[in-house]
Design a protein around this motif. Structure first.
Motif, PDB file in Angstrom:
ATOM      1  N   TRP A 178       0.834  -1.204   0.000  1.00  0.00           N
ATOM      2  CA  TRP A 178       0.000   0.000   0.000  1.00  0.00           C
ATOM      3  C   TRP A 178       0.872   1.258   0.000  1.00  0.00           C
ATOM      4  O   TRP A 178       0.601   2.215  -0.749  1.00  0.00           O
ATOM      5  CB  TRP A 178      -0.916  -0.011   1.226  1.00  0.00           C
ATOM      6  CG  TRP A 178      -1.820   1.179   1.287  1.00  0.00           C
ATOM      7  CD1 TRP A 178      -2.968   1.391   0.567  1.00  0.00           C
ATOM      8  CD2 TRP A 178      -1.645   2.344   2.109  1.00  0.00           C
ATOM      9  NE1 TRP A 178      -3.518   2.607   0.899  1.00  0.00           N
ATOM     10  CE2 TRP A 178      -2.730   3.214   1.842  1.00  0.00           C
ATOM     11  CE3 TRP A 178      -0.694   2.724   3.052  1.00  0.00           C
ATOM     12  CZ2 TRP A 178      -2.883   4.445   2.475  1.00  0.00           C
ATOM     13  CZ3 TRP A 178      -0.836   3.953   3.685  1.00  0.00           C
ATOM     14  CH2 TRP A 178      -1.917   4.797   3.399  1.00  0.00           C
ATOM     15  N   LEU A 221       2.235   1.998  -3.389  1.00  0.00           N
ATOM     16  CA  LEU A 221       1.241   2.580  -4.290  1.00  0.00           C
ATOM     17  C   LEU A 221       1.008   4.059  -4.003  1.00  0.00           C
ATOM     18  O   LEU A 221       0.979   4.887  -4.926  1.00  0.00           O
ATOM     19  CB  LEU A 221      -0.073   1.811  -4.178  1.00  0.00           C
ATOM     20  CG  LEU A 221      -0.060   0.371  -4.713  1.00  0.00           C
ATOM     21  CD1 LEU A 221      -1.340  -0.359  -4.309  1.00  0.00           C
ATOM     22  CD2 LEU A 221       0.091   0.354  -6.226  1.00  0.00           C
ATOM     23  N   LEU A 265      -6.507  -4.244  -1.895  1.00  0.00           N
ATOM     24  CA  LEU A 265      -5.371  -5.060  -1.466  1.00  0.00           C
ATOM     25  C   LEU A 265      -5.869  -6.078  -0.453  1.00  0.00           C
ATOM     26  O   LEU A 265      -6.474  -5.710   0.554  1.00  0.00           O
ATOM     27  CB  LEU A 265      -4.270  -4.213  -0.834  1.00  0.00           C
ATOM     28  CG  LEU A 265      -3.475  -3.279  -1.755  1.00  0.00           C
ATOM     29  CD1 LEU A 265      -4.235  -1.981  -2.014  1.00  0.00           C
ATOM     30  CD2 LEU A 265      -2.101  -2.955  -1.158  1.00  0.00           C
ATOM     31  N   GLY A 282      -9.289   3.295  -8.226  1.00  0.00           N
ATOM     32  CA  GLY A 282      -9.112   2.700  -6.906  1.00  0.00           C
ATOM     33  C   GLY A 282      -8.560   1.285  -6.957  1.00  0.00           C
ATOM     34  O   GLY A 282      -8.635   0.607  -7.986  1.00  0.00           O
ATOM     35  N   LYS A 283      -8.018   0.833  -5.828  1.00  0.00           N
ATOM     36  CA  LYS A 283      -7.387  -0.487  -5.763  1.00  0.00           C
ATOM     37  C   LYS A 283      -7.785  -1.204  -4.475  1.00  0.00           C
ATOM     38  O   LYS A 283      -7.983  -0.573  -3.438  1.00  0.00           O
ATOM     39  CB  LYS A 283      -5.865  -0.356  -5.847  1.00  0.00           C
ATOM     40  CG  LYS A 283      -5.386   0.308  -7.137  1.00  0.00           C
ATOM     41  CD  LYS A 283      -3.897   0.557  -7.105  1.00  0.00           C
ATOM     42  CE  LYS A 283      -3.450   1.298  -8.374  1.00  0.00           C
ATOM     43  NZ  LYS A 283      -4.006   2.679  -8.436  1.00  0.00           N
ATOM     44  N   ARG A 330      -7.554  -4.248  -9.384  1.00  0.00           N
ATOM     45  CA  ARG A 330      -7.891  -2.888  -9.836  1.00  0.00           C
ATOM     46  C   ARG A 330      -8.797  -2.958 -11.053  1.00  0.00           C
ATOM     47  O   ARG A 330      -8.812  -3.961 -11.752  1.00  0.00           O
ATOM     48  CB  ARG A 330      -6.628  -2.081 -10.154  1.00  0.00           C
ATOM     49  CG  ARG A 330      -5.848  -2.585 -11.348  1.00  0.00           C
ATOM     50  CD  ARG A 330      -4.511  -1.872 -11.476  1.00  0.00           C
ATOM     51  NE  ARG A 330      -3.504  -2.433 -10.568  1.00  0.00           N
ATOM     52  CZ  ARG A 330      -2.412  -1.813 -10.205  1.00  0.00           C
ATOM     53  NH1 ARG A 330      -2.176  -0.582 -10.641  1.00  0.00           N
ATOM     54  NH2 ARG A 330      -1.542  -2.381  -9.406  1.00  0.00           N
ATOM     55  N   VAL A 365      -8.280  -2.078   1.927  1.00  0.00           N
ATOM     56  CA  VAL A 365      -7.237  -3.000   2.392  1.00  0.00           C
ATOM     57  C   VAL A 365      -7.882  -3.967   3.376  1.00  0.00           C
ATOM     58  O   VAL A 365      -8.669  -3.549   4.228  1.00  0.00           O
ATOM     59  CB  VAL A 365      -6.077  -2.231   3.063  1.00  0.00           C
ATOM     60  CG1 VAL A 365      -5.007  -3.197   3.558  1.00  0.00           C
ATOM     61  CG2 VAL A 365      -5.493  -1.197   2.109  1.00  0.00           C
ATOM     62  N   ILE A 424      -3.383  -7.582  -5.334  1.00  0.00           N
ATOM     63  CA  ILE A 424      -3.882  -6.245  -5.641  1.00  0.00           C
ATOM     64  C   ILE A 424      -4.818  -6.356  -6.829  1.00  0.00           C
ATOM     65  O   ILE A 424      -4.450  -6.896  -7.873  1.00  0.00           O
ATOM     66  CB  ILE A 424      -2.744  -5.262  -5.956  1.00  0.00           C
ATOM     67  CG1 ILE A 424      -1.810  -5.108  -4.748  1.00  0.00           C
ATOM     68  CG2 ILE A 424      -3.300  -3.899  -6.370  1.00  0.00           C
ATOM     69  CD1 ILE A 424      -0.629  -4.184  -4.986  1.00  0.00           C
ATOM     70  N   ASP A 444     -10.452   5.187  -2.468  1.00  0.00           N
ATOM     71  CA  ASP A 444      -9.240   5.043  -3.284  1.00  0.00           C
ATOM     72  C   ASP A 444      -8.567   3.704  -3.019  1.00  0.00           C
ATOM     73  O   ASP A 444      -8.016   3.092  -3.935  1.00  0.00           O
ATOM     74  CB  ASP A 444      -8.263   6.179  -2.982  1.00  0.00           C
ATOM     75  CG  ASP A 444      -8.851   7.535  -3.306  1.00  0.00           C
ATOM     76  OD1 ASP A 444      -9.268   7.729  -4.460  1.00  0.00           O
ATOM     77  OD2 ASP A 444      -8.905   8.392  -2.404  1.00  0.00           O
ATOM     78  N   TYR A 445      -8.629   3.256  -1.769  1.00  0.00           N
ATOM     79  CA  TYR A 445      -8.013   1.978  -1.395  1.00  0.00           C
ATOM     80  C   TYR A 445      -8.889   1.251  -0.386  1.00  0.00           C
ATOM     81  O   TYR A 445      -9.352   1.842   0.590  1.00  0.00           O
ATOM     82  CB  TYR A 445      -6.628   2.189  -0.776  1.00  0.00           C
ATOM     83  CG  TYR A 445      -5.601   2.720  -1.739  1.00  0.00           C
ATOM     84  CD1 TYR A 445      -4.902   1.858  -2.590  1.00  0.00           C
ATOM     85  CD2 TYR A 445      -5.345   4.088  -1.822  1.00  0.00           C
ATOM     86  CE1 TYR A 445      -3.965   2.353  -3.488  1.00  0.00           C
ATOM     87  CE2 TYR A 445      -4.406   4.586  -2.720  1.00  0.00           C
ATOM     88  CZ  TYR A 445      -3.728   3.704  -3.557  1.00  0.00           C
ATOM     89  OH  TYR A 445      -2.805   4.188  -4.443  1.00  0.00           O
ATOM     90  N   ALA A 477      -8.812   5.757   2.431  1.00  0.00           N
ATOM     91  CA  ALA A 477      -8.524   4.326   2.505  1.00  0.00           C
ATOM     92  C   ALA A 477      -9.265   3.707   3.685  1.00  0.00           C
ATOM     93  O   ALA A 477      -9.441   4.346   4.724  1.00  0.00           O
ATOM     94  CB  ALA A 477      -7.024   4.088   2.653  1.00  0.00           C
ATOM     95  N   LEU A 529     -15.141   1.320  -5.146  1.00  0.00           N
ATOM     96  CA  LEU A 529     -13.871   1.937  -5.513  1.00  0.00           C
ATOM     97  C   LEU A 529     -14.062   3.094  -6.491  1.00  0.00           C
ATOM     98  O   LEU A 529     -14.937   3.071  -7.353  1.00  0.00           O
ATOM     99  CB  LEU A 529     -12.940   0.910  -6.155  1.00  0.00           C
ATOM    100  CG  LEU A 529     -12.278  -0.123  -5.247  1.00  0.00           C
ATOM    101  CD1 LEU A 529     -11.467  -1.099  -6.085  1.00  0.00           C
ATOM    102  CD2 LEU A 529     -11.402   0.529  -4.184  1.00  0.00           C
TER     103      LEU A 529
END
Length: 281
Positions: free
Chosen positions: A104, A107, A243, A240-241, A281, A189, A279, A186-187, A122, A236
């Motif tokens: 993270w 990134l 994880l 965005g991603k 996306r 996790v 990850i 955006d993230y 996040a 997202l």
């Protein structure tokens, strides 16, 4: 009982019960009782314990001999160079999960280097002790970090850790993605429950002292990933991603779940060379 006698006695009791790293555990428990470092024990090996110190030490050894995790007795676990309070309300953070934070950070730092000046939002799903969310906020304080959990008890521990470590995280109580629905991130996790029912039954006795809901991911361990693959697109931002930590043999199955929903995936191994983080996306 002096310090050296205490170390030998504790080690012997733990070995009788099949505890791995018996000497190491006995030393740490004795050091905790005496409020010294482990190294100091060997410098003061002739020092006599008081009656209360000996009683406290014997109690700690008996708890460990009964397969209570060392971290719960010490009330402490290191993660990402930070000291977290842990007890029976939360999963004990593992070093393997540090890879999530490392990826993270790679990134978000890459975004910064590319001149993308924006507020990063996040969230850590299934936050438990708050180890992931707090590490994110500590090492990248520019981000707006959230943590969610179904367990209110776990969130209480996470809040306590955030205060202890002086970071700002917003906590939300609720099941799965319900606390973050209707927003764009955006993230995302997460270290979700991913142990199969069969694997769980074969775990070390210490595992059964931790919250089972933090481990069990259904018959095949993939329940959480199935649900997340269905929900992630609506959560997202366009760039965005997501994880995710995974079990060592789950990479192909989890990647396929997300590819079927139009995601690109990358798999990263841990230090032992086992697949550990995806990850998407």
């Amino acid at each position: 009982m002096n310090v050296l006698e205490g170390m030998h006695w504790g080690e012997a009791r733990l070995l009788e019960k099949g505890i791995d790293n018996a000497r190491f555990d006995a030393d740490l428990l004795l050091a905790r009782v005496l409020h010294v470092s482990r190294d100091r024990l060997y410098l003061d090996c002739d020092l006599n314990l008081s009656e209360q110190e000996e009683a406290n030490y014997r109690e700690s050894i008996l708890r460990r001999a009964d397969h209570e995790p060392l971290q719960y007795i010490l009330k402490r676990q290191e993660f990402m160079g930070l000291a977290f309070y842990v007890d029976q309300r939360v999963l004990i953070p593992r070093a393997d999960s540090e890879l999530l934070i490392e990826k993270w950070l790679e990134l978000v730092m890459a975004e910064e280097e590319q001149g993308q000046d924006r507020l990063i939002k996040a969230v850590d799903l299934c936050t438990g002790s708050g180890a992931l969310a707090i590490s994110m906020a500590h090492y990248y304080p520019k981000a707006q970090v959230f943590g969610t959990d179904l367990s209110q008890d776990a969130l209480d521990v996470a809040r306590e850790n955030a205060v202890r470590l002086g970071v700002s995280v917003q906590w939300r109580h609720g099941d799965f993605v319900k606390p973050i629905q209707g927003e764009r991130w955006d993230y995302i996790v997460t270290n979700p429950p991913y142990v199969t029912v069969q694997e769980y039954g074969q775990c070390a006795l210490e595992i059964f002292r931790e919250p089972s809901m933090a481990f069990l991911g259904g018959q095949d361990g993939l329940d959480f990933y199935r649900s997340l693959s269905e929900e992630t697109r609506s959560l997202l931002n366009p760039q965005g991603k997501l994880l995710m930590e995974i079990g060592w043999n789950q990479a192909d199955a989890v990647c396929e779940l997300f590819r079927m929903k139009g995601f690109e995936t990358q798999v990263f191994p841990d230090l032992a060379g086992r697949d550990r983080v995806i990850i998407a996306r």
